[in-house]
Design an enzyme around this catalytic site. Structure first.
Site, PDB file in Angstrom:
ATOM      1  N   CYS A 250      -2.125 -14.858 -21.110  1.00  0.00           N
ATOM      2  CA  CYS A 250      -3.518 -14.407 -21.018  1.00  0.00           C
ATOM      3  C   CYS A 250      -4.466 -15.580 -21.289  1.00  0.00           C
ATOM      4  O   CYS A 250      -4.570 -16.472 -20.459  1.00  0.00           O
ATOM      5  CB  CYS A 250      -3.740 -13.208 -21.937  1.00  0.00           C
TER       6      CYS A 250
ATOM      7  N   HIS B 280       0.643  -9.453 -20.835  1.00  0.00           N
ATOM      8  CA  HIS B 280       1.260  -9.612 -22.149  1.00  0.00           C
ATOM      9  C   HIS B 280       2.715  -9.151 -22.096  1.00  0.00           C
ATOM     10  O   HIS B 280       2.994  -7.959 -22.219  1.00  0.00           O
ATOM     11  CB  HIS B 280       0.469  -8.815 -23.198  1.00  0.00           C
TER      12      HIS B 280
ATOM     13  N   GLU C 110       4.889  -9.443 -24.304  1.00  0.00           N
ATOM     14  CA  GLU C 110       5.375  -9.102 -25.642  1.00  0.00           C
ATOM     15  C   GLU C 110       5.149  -7.641 -26.035  1.00  0.00           C
ATOM     16  O   GLU C 110       5.673  -7.187 -27.051  1.00  0.00           O
ATOM     17  CB  GLU C 110       4.722 -10.021 -26.684  1.00  0.00           C
TER      18      GLU C 110
END
Length: 184
Positions: free
Chosen positions: A73, A161, A163
């Site tokens: 990002c 993202h 994660e």
């Protein structure tokens, strides 16, 4: 053991990036983005997301450390802005689930996700023009440049993202990045 340092750009998911890397079995820690580059001892770096390009600390200097870098990002936007690309406001804005089309199936970071994957991403800002030497590797209806790579220089970026749990194949992105770091 492979060591990957997560650079904290003050984003809300930084700790999840560290956990994802730990789950892959690498030595990892989070360090603040004001850490002097010479103090970083790593086989690779993750530039985390964050709220503002005004708070990127020493991140531009980390791009010269001769280790693979994954920008997530804001981290991707930082890479683009520092290396003659262009970043601007996105048309969509906030966080949402997005279907991303992988346009470069040979890319070592995200090619294995082809033909498409579902991700969680913010599009308040996004890369509008790739830096020199980069390949456009993923796109969506929301954002043209969802991912980019410069394999020769070991620089990679994703708008989304990987994660977070909402990203379907996020752990695979981290596994692929570890492979890149181990081969560098």
């Amino acid at each position: 053991m492979t060591r990957i340092v997560v650079i904290d750009n003050h984003g809300q998911f930084t700790h999840l990036e560290q956990r994802a890397l730990r789950d892959v079995g690498v030595d990892t820690e989070i360090v603040d983005n004001d850490t002097p580059p010479e103090e970083l001892d790593a086989d690779g770096l993750v530039l985390s997301g964050g709220p503002s390009m005004d708070r990127i600390g020493n991140c531009p200097d980390y791009l010269d450390l001769d280790v693979p870098v994954l920008g997530i990002c804001l981290g991707m936007q930082l890479i683009a802005a520092e290396l003659d690309g262009r970043v601007g406001g996105g048309d969509y804005g906030g966080y949402a689930d997005v279907d991303v089309e992988i346009v470069d199936e040979e890319d070592p970071l995200i090619g294995s996700l082809a033909p498409e994957t579902r991700v969680w991403a913010s599009h308040a800002d996004e890369v509008k023009e790739l830096p020199s030497g980069f390949t456009h590797t993923a796109t969506s209806d929301v954002c043209d440049v969802e991912a980019m790579s410069n394999v020769e220089d070991g620089l990679y970026g994703v708008q989304w993202h990987p994660e977070v749990a909402h990203t379907e194949e996020g752990q695979e992105v981290f596994e692929n990045f570890v492979d890149i770091c181990e081969q560098a």
